[in-house]
Write a protein that holds these residues in place. Sequence first.
Motif, short mmCIF file in Angstrom:
data_model
loop_
_atom_site.label_atom_id
_atom_site.label_comp_id
_atom_site.label_asym_id
_atom_site.label_seq_id
_atom_site.Cartn_x
_atom_site.Cartn_y
_atom_site.Cartn_z
N ALA A 15 2.80 -8.61 -4.38
CA ALA A 15 2.23 -7.41 -3.77
C ALA A 15 2.49 -6.15 -4.58
CB ALA A 15 2.80 -7.24 -2.36
N ASP A 16 3.46 -6.20 -5.50
CA ASP A 16 3.79 -5.04 -6.33
C ASP A 16 2.99 -4.99 -7.63
OD1 ASP A 16 5.62 -4.43 -4.39
OD2 ASP A 16 7.37 -5.03 -5.57
N ASP A 42 -8.69 -12.12 -3.20
CA ASP A 42 -9.80 -11.92 -2.26
C ASP A 42 -9.69 -10.59 -1.53
OD1 ASP A 42 -10.81 -14.43 -2.89
OD2 ASP A 42 -10.01 -15.41 -1.12
N THR A 43 -8.47 -10.12 -1.32
CA THR A 43 -8.22 -8.88 -0.59
C THR A 43 -7.93 -7.70 -1.50
OG1 THR A 43 -5.88 -9.40 -0.34
CG2 THR A 43 -7.36 -10.13 1.43
N ASP A 44 -8.16 -7.89 -2.81
CA ASP A 44 -7.90 -6.84 -3.80
C ASP A 44 -6.47 -6.33 -3.68
OD1 ASP A 44 -8.46 -5.21 -5.95
OD2 ASP A 44 -9.30 -3.61 -4.72
N GLY A 45 -5.54 -7.30 -3.74
CA GLY A 45 -4.13 -6.94 -3.66
C GLY A 45 -3.68 -6.58 -2.26
N TYR A 46 -4.23 -7.24 -1.24
CA TYR A 46 -3.91 -7.02 0.16
C TYR A 46 -4.32 -5.62 0.65
CZ TYR A 46 -0.87 -11.00 -0.93
OH TYR A 46 -0.39 -12.21 -1.36
N THR A 47 -5.35 -5.05 0.05
CA THR A 47 -5.76 -3.69 0.46
C THR A 47 -6.94 -3.68 1.41
OG1 THR A 47 -7.21 -3.45 -1.48
CG2 THR A 47 -4.91 -2.67 -1.69
#
Length: 198
Positions: free
Chosen positions: A136-137, A191-196
Amino acid sequence: MRHFVVHGHDAPTTADFDLSDLAGGAGRLDVLCRCVGAALFLSHGVREDVRVSLVLADELTVRFEGSEIRYLNPDERNIAGMLRKAIEAKSRAIGHREAAPSPGVYVSKRGFEPTVEAAARDGTVVQLHEDGAPLADVEPPADPVFVLSDHRDFTDAEASLLADASDERVRVGPEVLHADHTITVAHNYLDTDGYTHY
């Protein structure tokens, strides 16, 4: 393009393995089959922007192209059958030139190092490892090449090669996951563009 390179240290390089004993007599080929399934399949389709390279015992590489694949089903036995067909075709692969035993499946006599080096020319190499930085970083890379091992750790020589070739070394969470689960988490991250966004 998303590329997953999975090193199967004990994987068979001959086609005489038993499809009913993938976890035992076939050198944990079940792990590699699950990795192919996790990388390529959606609920009702195939990820066409995905490539999977399975390195078998540092002797052969079997490559699956999501945009070309045919006749592949998400069960381990079917995927293992495709792998067996690829291994049977290895005599048609000369040097690093590939043979294509079925649509979207290719086999070459490349080991781990030349497979990683070739993949690095086409994308950003990301080593998936339990000791890496939190996923996530890290900013989602363009054309990621995720490199991971099967149920065994990378050897010292492989780890050194990856240290030189990798742009990032990341872990997908606080717990150590199976290789196929790690691939699923990596897909979700992209898929979430880095959980965004979802």
